[in-house]
Design a protein around this motif. Structure first.
Motif, mmCIF file in Angstrom:
data_model
loop_
_atom_site.group_PDB
_atom_site.id
_atom_site.type_symbol
_atom_site.label_atom_id
_atom_site.label_comp_id
_atom_site.label_asym_id
_atom_site.label_seq_id
_atom_site.Cartn_x
_atom_site.Cartn_y
_atom_site.Cartn_z
ATOM 1 N N PHE A 25 0.730 -1.232 -0.138
ATOM 2 C CA PHE A 25 0.052 0.033 0.011
ATOM 3 C C PHE A 25 0.941 1.298 0.207
ATOM 4 C CE2 PHE A 25 -2.056 3.606 2.618
ATOM 5 C CZ PHE A 25 -3.056 3.516 1.507
ATOM 6 N N PHE A 26 1.876 1.351 0.906
ATOM 7 C CA PHE A 26 2.462 2.565 1.011
ATOM 8 C C PHE A 26 3.466 2.935 -0.276
ATOM 9 C CE2 PHE A 26 1.400 2.056 5.363
ATOM 10 C CZ PHE A 26 0.656 3.046 5.686
ATOM 11 N N PRO A 27 3.974 1.724 -0.733
ATOM 12 C CA PRO A 27 5.044 2.301 -2.085
ATOM 13 C C PRO A 27 3.834 2.414 -3.130
ATOM 14 C CG PRO A 27 5.944 0.370 -1.051
ATOM 15 C CD PRO A 27 4.535 0.646 -0.148
ATOM 16 N N GLY A 28 2.706 1.999 -3.341
ATOM 17 C CA GLY A 28 1.843 2.306 -4.246
ATOM 18 C C GLY A 28 1.212 3.499 -3.867
ATOM 19 N N THR A 29 1.120 4.071 -2.885
ATOM 20 C CA THR A 29 0.515 5.493 -2.545
ATOM 21 C C THR A 29 1.668 6.444 -2.929
ATOM 22 O OG1 THR A 29 -0.659 4.720 -0.606
ATOM 23 C CG2 THR A 29 -0.129 7.148 -0.776
ATOM 24 N N ALA A 30 2.762 6.201 -2.752
ATOM 25 C CA ALA A 30 4.042 7.086 -3.183
ATOM 26 C C ALA A 30 3.909 7.287 -4.822
ATOM 27 C CB ALA A 30 5.320 6.704 -2.822
ATOM 28 N N ILE A 31 3.671 6.034 -5.335
ATOM 29 C CA ILE A 31 3.616 6.046 -6.875
ATOM 30 C C ILE A 31 2.474 6.916 -7.156
ATOM 31 C CG2 ILE A 31 3.315 4.750 -8.887
ATOM 32 C CD1 ILE A 31 4.899 2.520 -7.550
ATOM 33 N N HIS A 32 1.511 6.650 -6.732
ATOM 34 C CA HIS A 32 0.162 7.563 -7.207
ATOM 35 C C HIS A 32 0.209 9.272 -6.769
ATOM 36 C CE1 HIS A 32 -1.738 3.743 -7.396
ATOM 37 N NE2 HIS A 32 -2.825 4.508 -8.392
ATOM 38 N N CYS A 33 1.080 9.434 -5.641
ATOM 39 C CA CYS A 33 1.255 10.852 -5.308
ATOM 40 C C CYS A 33 2.039 11.390 -6.309
ATOM 41 C CB CYS A 33 1.778 10.773 -3.908
ATOM 42 S SG CYS A 33 0.679 10.580 -2.530
#
Length: 230
Positions: free
Chosen positions: A13-21
């Protein structure tokens, strides 16, 4: 198993969140459409991880209407704070200013459209909040608010924060209350549990009611699933 699921969820979730940001920041010059598309993709990623990694299912009772409504949601976990972006139509979310001030993530929330609230600020901050809320109505976007003010433990039923009544009076919108019992599977702490999260859409509350009446009706509706964990 719950610990393994929780570790895997966070690793994804957190790496995916960074990519989306960073994706939002990259497409920001292209306008609101691409920004909203990436934010909604992030919400769908979160939903997919909840279902397929955490083993959490969702059950809905009732359906959200389309159009500009004030949507009042019970807040027991991070789940509904993100999932509202998936089940509502491009909502503007009322959130704590601290979240909107987080580097990168805060910029993303503001590009998407949020209403930051500074609980300790005075009239100037309140006027800014109301201005952003009015713009959301002009854009025909629903406004989502967690009227108890913050995430609360399962079983807690605090009174509504004053900001809800002010927003209700100023916007003149009907209220759609939503009860949720996410705290059963998503308590505070690192380890989460599999299970089912229930959402219940309450009866639409018309605009123009007195403060005491609208607060009582919203408070009862958002706590309709609020039973102590057994």
């Amino acid at each position: 198993m719950a610990l393994i699921r929780s570790i895997l969820f966070n690793l994804l979730f957190f790496p995916g969140t960074a990519i989306h940001c960073f994706g939002v920041l990259a497409v920001s010059p292209m306008g609101s459409g691409p920004v909203q598309a990436i934010v909604h993709s992030w919400s769908r990623m979160h939903y997919w991880l909840l279902r397929h990694v955490m083993g959490i299912s969702f059950e809905w009772e009732g359906k959200l209407p389309a159009g500009p409504y004030l949507i009042a949601v019970k807040h027991e976990s991070m789940v509904e704070a993100i999932d509202t972006l998936r089940f509502a139509d491009t909502p503007v979310v009322v959130l704590k200013r601290e979240l909107a001030d987080i580097p990168v993530f805060g910029r993303v929330t503001r590009r998407y459209g949020v209403i930051p609230v500074d609980r300790d600020a005075g009239a100037t901050a309140l006027r800014q909040m109301m201005s952003l809320a009015k713009q959301a109505v002009v854009d025909r976007r629903p406004v989502i608010i967690f009227p108890e003010g913050t995430r609360v433990p399962r079983g807690a039923r605090p009174q509504l924060r004053p900001g809800f009544a002010g927003l209700y009076r100023m916007l003149g919108l009907p209220v759609v209350p939503i009860a949720v019992d996410s705290g059963r599977v998503w308590p505070r702490g690192f380890v989460k549990r599999s299970g089912t999260i229930h959402f219940r859409v309450g009866e639409i509350i018309p605009p123009g009611l007195k403060r005491e009446e609208v607060e009582a009706r919203v408070h009862a509706a958002i706590n309709a699933l609020n039973l102590p964990t057994t």
